[in-house]
Design an enzyme around this catalytic site. Sequence first.
Site, mmCIF file in Angstrom:
data_model
loop_
_atom_site.group_PDB
_atom_site.id
_atom_site.type_symbol
_atom_site.label_atom_id
_atom_site.label_comp_id
_atom_site.label_asym_id
_atom_site.label_seq_id
_atom_site.Cartn_x
_atom_site.Cartn_y
_atom_site.Cartn_z
ATOM 1 N N ARG A 1 12.335 -115.518 -53.379
ATOM 2 C CA ARG A 1 13.537 -116.989 -53.832
ATOM 3 C C ARG A 1 14.929 -117.076 -53.266
ATOM 4 O O ARG A 1 15.019 -117.910 -53.685
ATOM 5 C CB ARG A 1 14.506 -115.248 -54.733
ATOM 6 C CG ARG A 1 15.530 -116.338 -55.998
ATOM 7 C CD ARG A 1 16.870 -114.933 -56.852
ATOM 8 N NE ARG A 1 17.240 -115.506 -57.108
ATOM 9 C CZ ARG A 1 16.951 -115.901 -58.952
ATOM 10 N NH1 ARG A 1 15.955 -114.833 -59.129
ATOM 11 N NH2 ARG A 1 17.981 -116.264 -58.939
ATOM 12 N N VAL B 1 11.714 -118.283 -59.484
ATOM 13 C CA VAL B 1 10.207 -118.789 -60.354
ATOM 14 C C VAL B 1 10.666 -118.220 -61.747
ATOM 15 O O VAL B 1 9.602 -118.938 -62.798
ATOM 16 C CB VAL B 1 9.317 -117.114 -60.532
ATOM 17 C CG1 VAL B 1 9.414 -117.110 -58.331
ATOM 18 C CG2 VAL B 1 9.932 -115.428 -60.057
ATOM 19 N N ASN C 1 3.054 -112.196 -57.810
ATOM 20 C CA ASN C 1 3.573 -110.584 -57.649
ATOM 21 C C ASN C 1 5.102 -110.544 -58.117
ATOM 22 O O ASN C 1 5.825 -109.922 -58.121
ATOM 23 C CB ASN C 1 2.922 -110.608 -55.947
ATOM 24 C CG ASN C 1 3.930 -109.055 -56.313
ATOM 25 O OD1 ASN C 1 3.900 -107.641 -56.200
ATOM 26 N ND2 ASN C 1 5.689 -109.851 -55.312
ATOM 27 N N TYR D 1 10.205 -104.825 -70.684
ATOM 28 C CA TYR D 1 9.463 -105.051 -69.483
ATOM 29 C C TYR D 1 7.652 -104.488 -70.118
ATOM 30 O O TYR D 1 6.590 -105.186 -69.761
ATOM 31 C CB TYR D 1 9.766 -104.775 -68.609
ATOM 32 C CG TYR D 1 9.512 -103.906 -67.265
ATOM 33 C CD1 TYR D 1 8.954 -105.091 -66.535
ATOM 34 C CD2 TYR D 1 7.935 -102.836 -66.955
ATOM 35 C CE1 TYR D 1 8.124 -104.741 -64.925
ATOM 36 C CE2 TYR D 1 7.632 -103.082 -65.457
ATOM 37 C CZ TYR D 1 7.156 -103.346 -64.744
ATOM 38 O OH TYR D 1 6.761 -103.684 -63.580
#
Length: 257
Positions: free
Chosen positions: A42, A64, A90, A155
């Site tokens: 990040r 991302v 990932n 999620y």
Amino acid sequence: MPPLPSSPAPRHVLVTGSSRGIGQAIAAAFVAAGERVTVHGRSEASASRAMAELGAAGAIAADVTDAASLHAAIASAIETNGPVDVLVNNAGGVETAPLSRLDVDALRRMMALNVEPVLTAIRAVVPGMKAKGGGRIVTVASTAGLKGYAYVGAYTAAKHAVVGLTRAFALELAAAEITVNAVCPGYTDTALMADSLDRLEEKTGRSRDDLLKDFTRVNPLGRLIRPEEVADCVRWLAGTEAGAITGQAIAVAGGEI
């Protein structure tokens, strides 16, 4: 005496979210196999640290959830190390909340973090793969992409979406010799898991061993999955021997699924 066949040139492998945890284990496995690996974090600091620790060929940094930033970072990796032969998606994350506190904004955050970057990254690398005559795409999903879990509804929905993208893109890209698969780990022994146990221990007052049993009781092996076990599955899917494996969502979960 005929000359020995030359060894295949190292491939360019790009692993998003590879500054720690499962992603770092995956990147390490490809580095150990002699591939030319670009790691991603990040921040510039986390990406550079991972590159130095792993001996990777390059590092990129991007949030991302910012599609333009991620696309630009991948473009820079391609400019530096050539077209991507193997993409491992990932990067991702989880938020927990019961239905009574789960709102649309939470669902959007989970989609932005877990689903949209998969599309962005795949679109960024596919033209180069097609030009080279093939490639491998592996996305790290979750057992939450194959079943339901309480208190992580957003999620779970996002990881189901990731599996859906995998199956759709596998059909679209098969003629280009690009395989697209997902790996679905169960609860895995990472620093993120350790942090979660720390917070739960502090919040509930329960012992760490007792809390760990809650996470491992769904796994018939009775333990957490090791990051290296996930990495080995990803590396196999990226190999030449897995050329006929596409559109699959493979659980690495000790028999949970």
